[in-house]
Design a protein around this motif. Sequence first.
Motif, PDB file in Angstrom:
ATOM      1  N   TRP A  29      -9.690   8.384  -2.744  1.00  0.00           N
ATOM      2  CA  TRP A  29      -8.718   9.028  -3.627  1.00  0.00           C
ATOM      3  C   TRP A  29      -9.274   9.070  -5.046  1.00  0.00           C
ATOM      4  O   TRP A  29      -9.999   8.170  -5.470  1.00  0.00           O
ATOM      5  CB  TRP A  29      -7.389   8.258  -3.631  1.00  0.00           C
ATOM      6  CG  TRP A  29      -6.663   8.309  -2.319  1.00  0.00           C
ATOM      7  CD1 TRP A  29      -6.992   7.654  -1.186  1.00  0.00           C
ATOM      8  CD2 TRP A  29      -5.487   9.071  -2.017  1.00  0.00           C
ATOM      9  NE1 TRP A  29      -6.105   7.929  -0.173  1.00  0.00           N
ATOM     10  CE2 TRP A  29      -5.156   8.803  -0.668  1.00  0.00           C
ATOM     11  CE3 TRP A  29      -4.673   9.931  -2.747  1.00  0.00           C
ATOM     12  CZ2 TRP A  29      -4.066   9.374  -0.040  1.00  0.00           C
ATOM     13  CZ3 TRP A  29      -3.572  10.501  -2.127  1.00  0.00           C
ATOM     14  CH2 TRP A  29      -3.279  10.229  -0.795  1.00  0.00           C
ATOM     15  N   SER A  61       1.665  -1.027   5.309  1.00  0.00           N
ATOM     16  CA  SER A  61       2.409   0.186   4.994  1.00  0.00           C
ATOM     17  C   SER A  61       1.417   1.327   4.836  1.00  0.00           C
ATOM     18  O   SER A  61       0.219   1.114   4.580  1.00  0.00           O
ATOM     19  CB  SER A  61       3.224   0.007   3.707  1.00  0.00           C
ATOM     20  OG  SER A  61       3.807   1.234   3.308  1.00  0.00           O
ATOM     21  N   SER A  62       1.920   2.551   4.990  1.00  0.00           N
ATOM     22  CA  SER A  62       1.069   3.725   4.778  1.00  0.00           C
ATOM     23  C   SER A  62       0.931   4.068   3.304  1.00  0.00           C
ATOM     24  O   SER A  62       0.126   4.927   2.947  1.00  0.00           O
ATOM     25  CB  SER A  62       1.656   4.929   5.535  1.00  0.00           C
ATOM     26  OG  SER A  62       2.961   5.228   5.050  1.00  0.00           O
ATOM     27  N   GLU A  63       1.697   3.412   2.437  1.00  0.00           N
ATOM     28  CA  GLU A  63       1.670   3.708   1.008  1.00  0.00           C
ATOM     29  C   GLU A  63       0.777   2.709   0.273  1.00  0.00           C
ATOM     30  O   GLU A  63       0.668   1.540   0.650  1.00  0.00           O
ATOM     31  CB  GLU A  63       3.084   3.653   0.422  1.00  0.00           C
ATOM     32  CG  GLU A  63       4.016   4.735   0.973  1.00  0.00           C
ATOM     33  CD  GLU A  63       5.398   4.628   0.371  1.00  0.00           C
ATOM     34  OE1 GLU A  63       5.745   3.527  -0.107  1.00  0.00           O
ATOM     35  OE2 GLU A  63       6.133   5.633   0.379  1.00  0.00           O
ATOM     36  N   ARG A 107      -4.695  11.784  -8.378  1.00  0.00           N
ATOM     37  CA  ARG A 107      -3.890  11.155  -7.311  1.00  0.00           C
ATOM     38  C   ARG A 107      -3.896  12.004  -6.038  1.00  0.00           C
ATOM     39  O   ARG A 107      -2.885  12.139  -5.361  1.00  0.00           O
ATOM     40  CB  ARG A 107      -2.449  10.897  -7.786  1.00  0.00           C
ATOM     41  CG  ARG A 107      -2.373   9.939  -8.958  1.00  0.00           C
ATOM     42  CD  ARG A 107      -0.934   9.643  -9.341  1.00  0.00           C
ATOM     43  NE  ARG A 107      -0.239  10.826  -9.818  1.00  0.00           N
ATOM     44  CZ  ARG A 107      -0.343  11.329 -11.032  1.00  0.00           C
ATOM     45  NH1 ARG A 107      -1.130  10.739 -11.918  1.00  0.00           N
ATOM     46  NH2 ARG A 107       0.330  12.404 -11.395  1.00  0.00           N
ATOM     47  N   TYR A 159      -3.809  -1.476  -7.630  1.00  0.00           N
ATOM     48  CA  TYR A 159      -3.578  -0.760  -6.380  1.00  0.00           C
ATOM     49  C   TYR A 159      -3.441  -1.798  -5.263  1.00  0.00           C
ATOM     50  O   TYR A 159      -4.380  -2.568  -5.001  1.00  0.00           O
ATOM     51  CB  TYR A 159      -4.734   0.187  -6.071  1.00  0.00           C
ATOM     52  CG  TYR A 159      -4.796   1.402  -6.973  1.00  0.00           C
ATOM     53  CD1 TYR A 159      -4.335   2.635  -6.534  1.00  0.00           C
ATOM     54  CD2 TYR A 159      -5.314   1.315  -8.255  1.00  0.00           C
ATOM     55  CE1 TYR A 159      -4.393   3.756  -7.353  1.00  0.00           C
ATOM     56  CE2 TYR A 159      -5.378   2.421  -9.079  1.00  0.00           C
ATOM     57  CZ  TYR A 159      -4.911   3.637  -8.625  1.00  0.00           C
ATOM     58  OH  TYR A 159      -4.970   4.750  -9.433  1.00  0.00           O
ATOM     59  N   ASN A 194       4.414   6.043  -8.961  1.00  0.00           N
ATOM     60  CA  ASN A 194       4.573   6.655  -7.638  1.00  0.00           C
ATOM     61  C   ASN A 194       3.418   6.234  -6.729  1.00  0.00           C
ATOM     62  O   ASN A 194       2.244   6.316  -7.120  1.00  0.00           O
ATOM     63  CB  ASN A 194       4.600   8.175  -7.750  1.00  0.00           C
ATOM     64  CG  ASN A 194       5.848   8.662  -8.451  1.00  0.00           C
ATOM     65  OD1 ASN A 194       6.904   8.040  -8.371  1.00  0.00           O
ATOM     66  ND2 ASN A 194       5.734   9.779  -9.162  1.00  0.00           N
ATOM     67  N   PRO A 195       3.712   5.787  -5.520  1.00  0.00           N
ATOM     68  CA  PRO A 195       2.636   5.326  -4.626  1.00  0.00           C
ATOM     69  C   PRO A 195       1.822   6.489  -4.067  1.00  0.00           C
ATOM     70  O   PRO A 195       2.258   7.650  -4.070  1.00  0.00           O
ATOM     71  CB  PRO A 195       3.392   4.586  -3.522  1.00  0.00           C
ATOM     72  CG  PRO A 195       4.730   5.235  -3.485  1.00  0.00           C
ATOM     73  CD  PRO A 195       5.045   5.646  -4.907  1.00  0.00           C
ATOM     74  N   LEU A 196       0.650   6.163  -3.569  1.00  0.00           N
ATOM     75  CA  LEU A 196      -0.201   7.133  -2.880  1.00  0.00           C
ATOM     76  C   LEU A 196       0.128   7.095  -1.394  1.00  0.00           C
ATOM     77  O   LEU A 196       0.118   6.034  -0.775  1.00  0.00           O
ATOM     78  CB  LEU A 196      -1.681   6.801  -3.091  1.00  0.00           C
ATOM     79  CG  LEU A 196      -2.167   6.684  -4.540  1.00  0.00           C
ATOM     80  CD1 LEU A 196      -3.637   6.288  -4.562  1.00  0.00           C
ATOM     81  CD2 LEU A 196      -1.955   7.980  -5.295  1.00  0.00           C
ATOM     82  N   GLN A 197       0.415   8.266  -0.824  1.00  0.00           N
ATOM     83  CA  GLN A 197       0.798   8.356   0.584  1.00  0.00           C
ATOM     84  C   GLN A 197      -0.439   8.659   1.428  1.00  0.00           C
ATOM     85  O   GLN A 197      -1.043   9.723   1.309  1.00  0.00           O
ATOM     86  CB  GLN A 197       1.855   9.447   0.782  1.00  0.00           C
ATOM     87  CG  GLN A 197       2.359   9.560   2.211  1.00  0.00           C
ATOM     88  CD  GLN A 197       3.090   8.310   2.676  1.00  0.00           C
ATOM     89  OE1 GLN A 197       3.908   7.762   1.946  1.00  0.00           O
ATOM     90  NE2 GLN A 197       2.787   7.844   3.877  1.00  0.00           N
ATOM     91  N   THR A 198      -0.836   7.713   2.276  1.00  0.00           N
ATOM     92  CA  THR A 198      -1.997   7.904   3.146  1.00  0.00           C
ATOM     93  C   THR A 198      -1.536   8.343   4.534  1.00  0.00           C
ATOM     94  O   THR A 198      -0.353   8.288   4.866  1.00  0.00           O
ATOM     95  CB  THR A 198      -2.806   6.603   3.256  1.00  0.00           C
ATOM     96  OG1 THR A 198      -2.000   5.601   3.882  1.00  0.00           O
ATOM     97  CG2 THR A 198      -3.232   6.125   1.875  1.00  0.00           C
ATOM     98  N   TYR A 217       0.637   1.008  -3.222  1.00  0.00           N
ATOM     99  CA  TYR A 217       1.519   0.772  -4.367  1.00  0.00           C
ATOM    100  C   TYR A 217       0.685   0.625  -5.641  1.00  0.00           C
ATOM    101  O   TYR A 217      -0.364  -0.030  -5.656  1.00  0.00           O
ATOM    102  CB  TYR A 217       2.357  -0.487  -4.136  1.00  0.00           C
ATOM    103  CG  TYR A 217       3.156  -0.431  -2.861  1.00  0.00           C
ATOM    104  CD1 TYR A 217       4.211   0.455  -2.717  1.00  0.00           C
ATOM    105  CD2 TYR A 217       2.836  -1.259  -1.785  1.00  0.00           C
ATOM    106  CE1 TYR A 217       4.936   0.515  -1.546  1.00  0.00           C
ATOM    107  CE2 TYR A 217       3.556  -1.206  -0.606  1.00  0.00           C
ATOM    108  CZ  TYR A 217       4.608  -0.313  -0.490  1.00  0.00           C
ATOM    109  OH  TYR A 217       5.321  -0.246   0.675  1.00  0.00           O
TER     110      TYR A 217
END
Length: 688
Positions: free
Chosen positions: A203, A155-157, A208, A150, A170-174, A159
């Motif tokens: 998370w 970035s807000s994501e 996810r 992780y 797929n990234p986690l969107q914060t 990876y």
Amino acid sequence: MQVSSLNEVKIYSLSCGKSLPEWLSDRKKRALQKKDVDVRRRIELIQDFEMPTVCTTIKVSKDGQYILATGTYKPRVRCYDTYQLSLKFERCLDSEVVTFEILSDDYSKIVFLHNDRYIEFHSQSGFYYKTRIPKFGRDFSYHYPSCDLYFVGASSEVYRLNLEQGRYLNPLQTDAAENNVCDINSEHGLFATGTIEGRVECWDPRTRNRVGLLDCALNSVTADSEINNLPTISALKFNGALTMAVGTSTGQVLLYDLRSDKPLLVKDHQYGLPIKSIHFQDSLDLILSADSRIIKMWNKNSGKIFTSLEPEHDLNDVCLYPNSGMLLTANETPKMGIYYIPVLGPAPRWCSFLDNLTEELEENPESTVYDDYKFVTKKDLENLGLTHLIGSPFLRAYMHGFFMDIRLYHKVKLMVNPFAYEEYRKDKIRQKIEETRAQRVQLKKLPKVNKELALKLIEEEEEKQKSTWKKKVKSLPSILTDDRFKVMFENPDFQVDEESEEFRLLNPLVSKISEKRKKKLRLLEQQELHEKEEEEEPEGKPSDAESSESSDDEKAWVEEVRKQRRLLQQEEKVKRQERLKEDQQTVLKPQFYEIKAGEEFRSFKDSATKQKLMNKTLEDRLKIEAKNGTLSVSDTTVGSKQLTFTLKRSEQQKKQQEAEKLHRQERKRLRRSAGHLKSRHKRGRSFH
């Protein structure tokens, strides 16, 4: 080796001292050890334990055998084998390392995060693979059950890189604009990331989905803290299944229980610098938090400081060697720091000789780090004429002053003040004289408060000193010299009011007691004198004379008390007359009272009785109601209580009830009169 102590906790610095070049002969090394104290105290625990310029991060492998460190310049990683106490290998890199992680128990699997967005994998043989992430990374964590890496950064994501499949997921969107740090709980796998807005998002890697949000920026603000900007999350660390520590960019450490959104404890470093590293020490329930200037160790339950460590150079990273009392630091200097604190735990098994060494040092204590230095303030430097040395190697800034060599301090002081010994001698003589006067009353003038009481105490003390009988009695400290009664002669609130009733009534008794005490002292002195001359009964007044004298004294005292009471009664009478005159002169103004809606006003007396009734308890009100007949309490057959009561009627209801009663009586009377008329009419018809 330098030894420092804070809160009675010994800290041994194993990396201090000068580094000797390898090409020096043994003879020159021995000569240097004889001349230089720093070389003599030096301990080279691990050979070449340093970087060319700066060390950025440092970590220990899980098996405890290898220590890996990254630094510059040029960017490189160095691996040290603790079993051999030397460097195992060194690998140069293409760019500087932000952070790295050891995935295996030894050095065979390492992941590096570079400052140019590259992720570099190394195996036991060397470089293995390199890939890139879309945004600049700041931290990453490895999730062992799913083999996912992780990455968080600008970035807000978040990876995700799966090492088993070898591809990005797929990234986690914060909800944050940027993420600074992250960590994964080793107990249940919860993933937490610290944002630039001062929040921590949690998370669940299995679903996810975000399962929690903590606003640490708001909770870090306390009454004592001074914060100029929004705190961001700069450090994050889990301990066990429920405990999490969060460090902010303004120097606060917040300790959380995951079941609550409020911190259990907030610890402020008081430097305003970002927290760079947090570690837990479970054996003593300690938390080690570090910023660029200091490492603080404090109790996680109470927040009390255990000890602290302040290196000479700024800190970049701190690593606690597992199950030991050794600390490794990455500094803004070529040398990496090694500190041993025996209280935290034993020395690692590869340097177990440290325990014996520290025990010998404790048995034969030597001078600590600051014994050879003198602490001076800026004012002291001005008096010595050494202000021009500020900023030079002769002065080392510390807190509100400087440390300077004690030999230099003595030399300069002797040059500035050659008559220092004479002053020292005079001070000693003055101290001896003051010690001989310690038992005397040292009041040169009367205090501002309770002057008469102080004068009385001074006179009594002088009489005791003059009398010979005091030799047989243990001397007691005077009230005037006792710190417990110091406020009585300084605070005006303790001023004795001689015009008060209590003082005037008790004053005859107090004065009589003091007279009796003086009389007793004189009698005892006379008895002692007569006992020396003859062993017979001492001369003096007969018992009947003494009893008559005491009775006369009691009569005089009673008369004095009566006189004071008569005076007090007269003064009270005069005050009552004055108040009565003032009341007669004042013009009474009408007062208006507001009546609540739905209530009828009868008189002030009724409202007063109603108020008294409301102030009574429920039991008293029930008794009054039972006495009036509006309430009755009776026992039932099943053992319970039955309560019967009648409601009170208002005035309007009473008037209406009386009118109905009169109306019924009037109708009854009319019916009777109509019946009489009918009977008379019938009798008249029958008569005709």
